[in-house]
Design an enzyme around this catalytic site. Structure first.
Site, PDB file in Angstrom:
ATOM      1  N   SER A  37       0.841  -1.191   0.000  1.00 23.28           N
ATOM      2  CA  SER A  37       0.000   0.000   0.000  1.00 23.28           C
ATOM      3  C   SER A  37       0.878   1.245   0.000  1.00 23.28           C
ATOM      4  CB  SER A  37      -0.900  -0.004   1.239  1.00 23.28           C
ATOM      5  OG  SER A  37      -1.668   1.165   1.283  1.00 23.28           O
ATOM      6  N   GLY A  38       0.644   2.140  -0.966  1.00 21.33           N
ATOM      7  CA  GLY A  38       1.446   3.345  -1.090  1.00 21.33           C
ATOM      8  C   GLY A  38       2.601   3.211  -2.057  1.00 21.33           C
ATOM      9  N   THR A  64      -2.072   2.328  -8.090  1.00 18.37           N
ATOM     10  CA  THR A  64      -3.196   3.010  -8.750  1.00 18.37           C
ATOM     11  C   THR A  64      -2.705   3.956  -9.843  1.00 18.37           C
ATOM     12  OG1 THR A  64      -4.519   2.878  -6.727  1.00 18.37           O
ATOM     13  CG2 THR A  64      -5.192   4.499  -8.359  1.00 18.37           C
ATOM     14  N   ASN A  98      -0.770   5.973   2.728  1.00 21.11           N
ATOM     15  CA  ASN A  98      -1.081   6.404   1.361  1.00 21.11           C
ATOM     16  C   ASN A  98      -2.246   7.386   1.415  1.00 21.11           C
ATOM     17  OD1 ASN A  98      -1.465   6.678  -1.353  1.00 21.11           O
ATOM     18  ND2 ASN A  98      -1.881   4.524  -1.767  1.00 21.11           N
ATOM     19  N   SER A 156      -5.293   5.669  -0.978  1.00 23.16           N
ATOM     20  CA  SER A 156      -5.210   4.218  -0.889  1.00 23.16           C
ATOM     21  C   SER A 156      -6.496   3.589  -1.409  1.00 23.16           C
ATOM     22  CB  SER A 156      -4.967   3.791   0.557  1.00 23.16           C
ATOM     23  OG  SER A 156      -4.981   2.387   0.673  1.00 23.16           O
ATOM     24  N   SER A 157      -6.357   2.569  -2.295  1.00 21.68           N
ATOM     25  CA  SER A 157      -7.522   1.836  -2.788  1.00 21.68           C
ATOM     26  C   SER A 157      -8.020   0.927  -1.675  1.00 21.68           C
ATOM     27  CB  SER A 157      -7.149   1.005  -4.019  1.00 21.68           C
ATOM     28  OG  SER A 157      -6.731   1.822  -5.071  1.00 21.68           O
ATOM     29  N   GLY A 161      -2.665  -3.346  -1.897  1.00 22.72           N
ATOM     30  CA  GLY A 161      -1.375  -3.960  -1.632  1.00 22.72           C
ATOM     31  C   GLY A 161      -1.338  -4.638  -0.266  1.00 22.72           C
ATOM     32  N   GLU A 198      -0.825  -5.233   3.465  1.00 16.08           N
ATOM     33  CA  GLU A 198      -1.004  -4.262   4.538  1.00 16.08           C
ATOM     34  C   GLU A 198      -0.614  -4.857   5.873  1.00 16.08           C
ATOM     35  OE1 GLU A 198      -4.989  -2.828   4.441  1.00 16.08           O
ATOM     36  OE2 GLU A 198      -4.636  -1.510   2.724  1.00 16.08           O
TER      37      GLU A 198
END
Length: 1040
Positions: A97-98, A102, A147, A150-151, A348, A350
């Site tokens: 994540s980050g 995306t 992030n 973040s998605s 991602g 986490e």
């Protein structure tokens, strides 16, 4: 080039040199690096000038290794393989994540959209595909500690292309939206972007309609410590999202429905429950402040009592009986065949301080993606070399299949045990689920729990009692078991779904189909874990049917700052992503492999012996082809069913030779085609010339014949004319002689007769001459009058002048007779309908002439009656069927609101028995009043269209008071009302009051309506304003 662009060429190869090369390139803004065909992407945490339209053109139709590493190179390679080789592609973007997944997916989609075809329809599809990202991010992304965008859901988009490579459309699949974020966010994180964008970017009018306030602190669902994010303009992003929704295909009313639903969620967060005890000793919950509940119900179109009961009660159904039980406070608050290119952008890996069910599911998905990467790039490639008989030294790597089995095993997997606990009767808690894990998974090498039978974790104080730990491929993650069972159940009480289904809001009804009472399903719905496991399995099968392209995203630091490269963090990601093993396999293996049949089919034109057809086995044909091209033997190897090419440059060489050969073949085909076309054109010209010449000769001879014929005719006509004129002169002479003889004889006989009878004429000569003179005068008068009569119009007042004084009486009488006669003729042309219209016009004149300033402008306008064509218009079919009698008048009027003086559009229907007011949009009848209940009509003397329909006191229709309306056809409406009253024997005459000030009864109060003349401010429109509770003032523009 800074450093080494392809890690396969790195010397010496070690983990330290790998990291040093990444650092060196990162420090010089080179964020992309290759491992063969895999792209490593470092998140720069800032904008770089390497994504311009010029860069897109630079990488367009270029070989993969021809330019410096870039994500555009991979996107171009995937697109060209799909377009030219008919191979379905998928682009797998993975990382923490980050790490920039995306943004990478948006870059891939923007590149594909830029390089594919043009055209109005194609551009529309491309714009819709690109604009889907802002909409999905607004409703599915949020700020986290790692992030800012973040998605919080997984997204897989399949983009479909036609045979030319132009996009036809896309299918988006989403996975596991983090629903719990709506009601609770960890410290330092935000709710989903759309809530902040709506409050920051919506206009004041929109917020007023949604009953919202810009202040974030007024909503419990919005965290205040991180409401503002540096670099995020929520107001501008809201405008972007609104525009994107229109481009994607949302209608304006659909956008409004979505925003109303978002506002209702914010209102839902402000509802609080209080504890109460019932007389039987049980607990129940009550809503403290019902203002937010009321506004929420108004937004969604739900009755307040229905939703309040659904929040506070739960219906339990057993066999054929239903029992309603109250909810306690805790329960009430917690239950709130074309070519295809796939792009996978999924959350991602986490690891947070507090990891729950959502992180467990997210990390399970990343385990599956890592497994498919291992399957396709490490294990499958090495097994293929052995299977094809290629000499190969096996390379060791970590296979995470054992971790996937720990989670997804159908018997002893964590998800299977969680589902078993959710379905088990009796008391089920998170602790009983953890006990089951401790019993079954205690000996698993990747599972750790302090309460398990494994004694080595009994004294591990870093492992709390209510947690378990899994050693993932990316590291150990500690999961808090609290909430696992509830989140996996993901149940919604049937009372709530049925309450939502009763809403008048169309979108809410679609979101809760299970609330339909006619379709009650007592079967337990699948759990969230099993649904996600099935979705991930389907995704993996889909990815395995396509040619994979990998983008491995790496996060350089945890501070979300540019120019910072943390060795330990990057080293950890390189290890668990298996990048070193990937480099070793690539260095030892072959860059390209292809079955003999398609290889020979693609490159057979490069050798005379294999072109155009090879009659023998495909492998022998490939061997002849490679020998003819003199490719070095160390650059390729022959397998049992495939040829393996070691260096990509060899493949580029084959593709370049094939391109040149195709150009030569195209030139040959063009030459032959042009020769055939020129010959065909020459033969056609020759044939056409013969036809044209024949037609011209025919035309020339026809013209010559016509000229000779014309000349002959002229000569003949002159000859015949001379003969005819000669004969005419002779006949004229003979006729003149006969006339002369006759004239002389007549004069002679006349003289003789006058001599004989002269004595008889003198006695009556005077009277005869007078009578003859009068007769001639009258004859001349009537003939002159006949030729100068006026038009047949009854309004024509002209009449010829009198020639003689003695004809004065006759002249006047004839004028009257003529006028009566033409009026009778004019009336004879009228139909019964036209007679009725003129009678209505006459009655309108009697009522309004010299009394209402609006009347003169209505004289020239015919009374149409049915202005809406209600019987023909399918939109008003339901309304037409609701009216029994024949509709005499149908028009749109404005019903004036007492509160603010504004008008609301209504349909006004008039029949012989009653008049009806209905909603203009839906056609729903709002009021139906019998005409006997109508006592009088009040209008002003000015040029406005306002009129008040006053009802009989005490009648059923007068409960809500009189009607104050406004219409452009006021004269016609009141005339028809008056005419119906006049033609009905058992009904009193309708009283019409014409005054600039009159009273209107609104329910219990009487309001004075006063008309004044004022200069117009906003055009020549009539304005109605409320002055106080007892006065409505209507401003009428003064006449020019």
């Amino acid at each position: 080039m800074i450093g080494v662009g392809d890690m396969v060429l790195l010397e010496p190869l070690s983990e330290d040199s790998f990291l040093e090369n990444l650092r060196n390139r990162f420090d010089h803004n080179e964020i992309y690096t290759y491992i063969g065909s895999v792209v490593i992407s470092m998140n720069p945490y800032r904008s770089l000038p390497i994504f311009t339209p010029d860069k897109v053109e630079e990488y367009r139709n270029r070989n993969f290794y021809e330019l410096s590493p870039h994500i555009y190179a991979l996107a171009d390679e995937a697109y060209r393989s799909l377009r030219d080789q008919d191979k379905d592609q998928c682009i797998l973007i993975t990382g923490e994540s980050g790490a920039g997944k995306t943004e990478a997916s948006k870059l891939v989609m923007s590149y594909v959209a830029a390089v594919c075809g043009k055209g109005q329809e194609v551009n529309k599809v491309k714009e819709q595909l690109l604009q889907s990202n802002p909409v999905l991010e607004a409703f599915g992304n949020a700020k986290t500690v790692r992030n800012d965008n973040s998605s919080r859901f997984g997204k897989y988009m399949d983009i479909e292309f036609d045979f030319k490579g132009d996009p036809l459309g896309g299918v988006i699949s989403n996975y596991l939206l983090e629903k719990s974020r709506v009601v609770k966010q960890p410290r330092g994180e935000r709710n989903f972007h759309i809530f902040y964008q709506l409050l920051s970017g919506a206009s004041e009018d929109t917020l007023k309609k949604l009953k919202l306030d810009r202040d974030f602190s007024k909503y419990n669902y919005l965290s205040l410590d991180s409401a503002a994010v540096n670099g995020l303009d929520d107001a501008a992003n809201f405008r972007t999202v609104r525009n994107a929704m229109q481009i994607v295909g949302f209608m304006e009313d659909e956008v409004q429905s979505v925003l109303e639903l978002v506002a209702a969620v914010l209102k839902l967060g402000n509802i609080e429950f209080k504890h109460e005890s019932r007389c039987n000793g049980t607990d129940e919950s009550r809503i403290k402040d019902k203002n937010d509940l009321k506004e929420m119900c108004e937004l969604l179109g739900i009755e307040q009592s229905v939703l309040e009961r659904a929040f506070s009660y739960r219906t339990v159904e057993a066999k054929m009986e239903k029992v309603s039980t109250t909810l306690n406070v805790a329960q009430a608050q917690t239950k709130a065949r074309h070519k295809v290119m796939g792009v996978l952008d999924i959350y991602g890996f986490e690891i947070f301080e507090d990891n729950s069910f959502e992180q467990f599911i997210i990390n399970y998905c990343n385990e599956k993606l890592q497994q498919i990467f291992i399957e396709l790039t490490l294990r499958e490639e090495q097994e293929e070399y052995v299977r094809e008989g290629i000499e190969w030294t096996n390379i060791e790597y970590f296979n995470n299949a054992i971790i996937c089995d720990l989670i997804e095993n159908n018997q002893n997997g964590i998800l299977a045990m969680l589902d078993e606990e959710c379905l088990r009767p009796g008391t089920v808690t998170d602790e009983t689920f953890l006990d089951k894990l401790n019993t079954i998974c205690a000996e698993h090498q990747h599972f750790e729990s302090r309460l398990s039978k494994n004694s080595k974790f009994l004294t591990d104080h870093s492992l709390p009692h209510n947690c378990f730990r899994i050693q993932h491929y990316a590291g150990k993650v500690l999961y808090r078991v609290e909430g696992f069972v509830d989140k996996n159940n993901d149940l919604l009480y049937r009372d709530l779904s049925q309450a939502m289904y009763k809403a008048n809001h169309s979108l809410i009804k679609q979101l809760f189909p299970e609330g339909n009472p006619a379709k009650v399903n007592l079967k337990r719905p699948p759990t969230a874990g099993s649904q996600f496991k099935t979705s991930v399995g389907t995704l993996m099968k889909n990815l395995q049917t396509k040619n994979p392209n990998y983008i491995r995203c790496i996060k350089p630091n945890d501070k979300k700052a540019s120019h910072i490269f943390t060795d330990s963090l990057v080293r950890h990601q390189v290890r668990y992503l298996g990048l070193m093993e990937n480099v070793r396999v690539r260095r030892a293996g072959y860059a390209f492999r292809q079955a003999y049949e398609p290889c020979l089919e693609r490159y057979k034109m490069l050798c005379k012996n294999t072109w155009p057809h090879w009659r023998g086995p495909a492998r022998e044909g490939v061997e002849v082809l490679m020998a003819d091209l003199q490719v070095p033997a160390e650059e390729f190897s022959y397998g049992r069913s495939k040829i393996f090419i070691r260096n990509p440059r060899t493949l580029f060489f084959l593709e370049e030779r094939r391109r040149q050969c195709l150009q030569d073949l195209a030139t040959l085909i063009q030459k032959i085609y042009r020769g055939w076309k020129c010959r065909s054109h020459f033969l056609l010209l020759k044939k056409s010339q013969i036809v044209v010449a024949a037609w011209y000769r025919r035309y020339a001879q026809q013209k010559k014949y016509q000229k000779i014929k014309s000349a002959t005719t002229v000569v003949q006509s002159y000859a015949r004319g001379w003969q005819a004129r000669k004969l005419l002169r002779e006949l004229k002479y003979q006729k003149r002689c006969e006339e002369a003889v006759t004239t002389i004889a007549a004069y002679w006989h006349g003289t003789q007769v006058r001599r004989e009878y002269r004595k008889f004429f003198r006695a009556n000569a005077g009277k005869k001459i007078y009578d003859f003179t009068i007769q001639r005068i009258m004859q001349k008068y009537f003939l002159g009058l006949k030729s100068s009569l006026p038009s047949m119009s009854p309004v024509d007042r002209s009449w010829p002048a009198r020639p003689y004084l003695f004809l004065d009486g006759v002249h006047t009488e004839l004028r009257k007779i003529f006028h009566l006669w033409r009026c009778k003729k004019y009336r004879g042309q009228f139909t019964e309908e036209k007679k009725a219209v003129y009678e209505e016009k006459l009655e309108a004149s009697e009522i309004f002439k010299d009394k209402k300033a609006l009347y003169p402008s209505s004289v020239s306008q015919p009374f149409k009656g049915d202005y809406l064509e209600i019987s023909k218009n399918p939109k008003y079919q339901k309304l037409s069927s609701a009216v029994d009698d024949k509709v005499l008048l149908a028009d749109v009027v404005n019903k004036i609101n007492r509160a603010n003086g504004k008008g609301t559009a209504r349909i006004f229907l008039l029949t012989k028995k009653n008049f009806v007011l209905a909603d203009q949009k839906t056609g729903q009848v709002k009021a139906s009043v019998p005409l006997p209940d109508l006592t009088s009509v009040s209008v002003s003397t000015q040029s406005d269209g306002f009129f008040a329909l006053k009802l009989k006191e005490g009648s059923a229709s007068a409960v809500k008071g009189d009607f104050l309306l406004s219409s452009e056809h006021l004269i016609e409406i009141i005339t028809k009302l008056h005419r119906i009253g006049a033609t009905t024997a058992d009904r009193e005459q309708l009283n019409i009051d014409i005054s600039d000030e009159f009273l209107v009864q609104f329910k219990q109060d009487k309001v004075c309506v006063k008309f004044i003349q004022a200069t117009p401010k906003n055009g020549n429109t009539v304005a109605c304003k409320r002055k106080n509770n007892r006065l409505l003032e209507v401003s009428v523009p003064t006449s020019p």
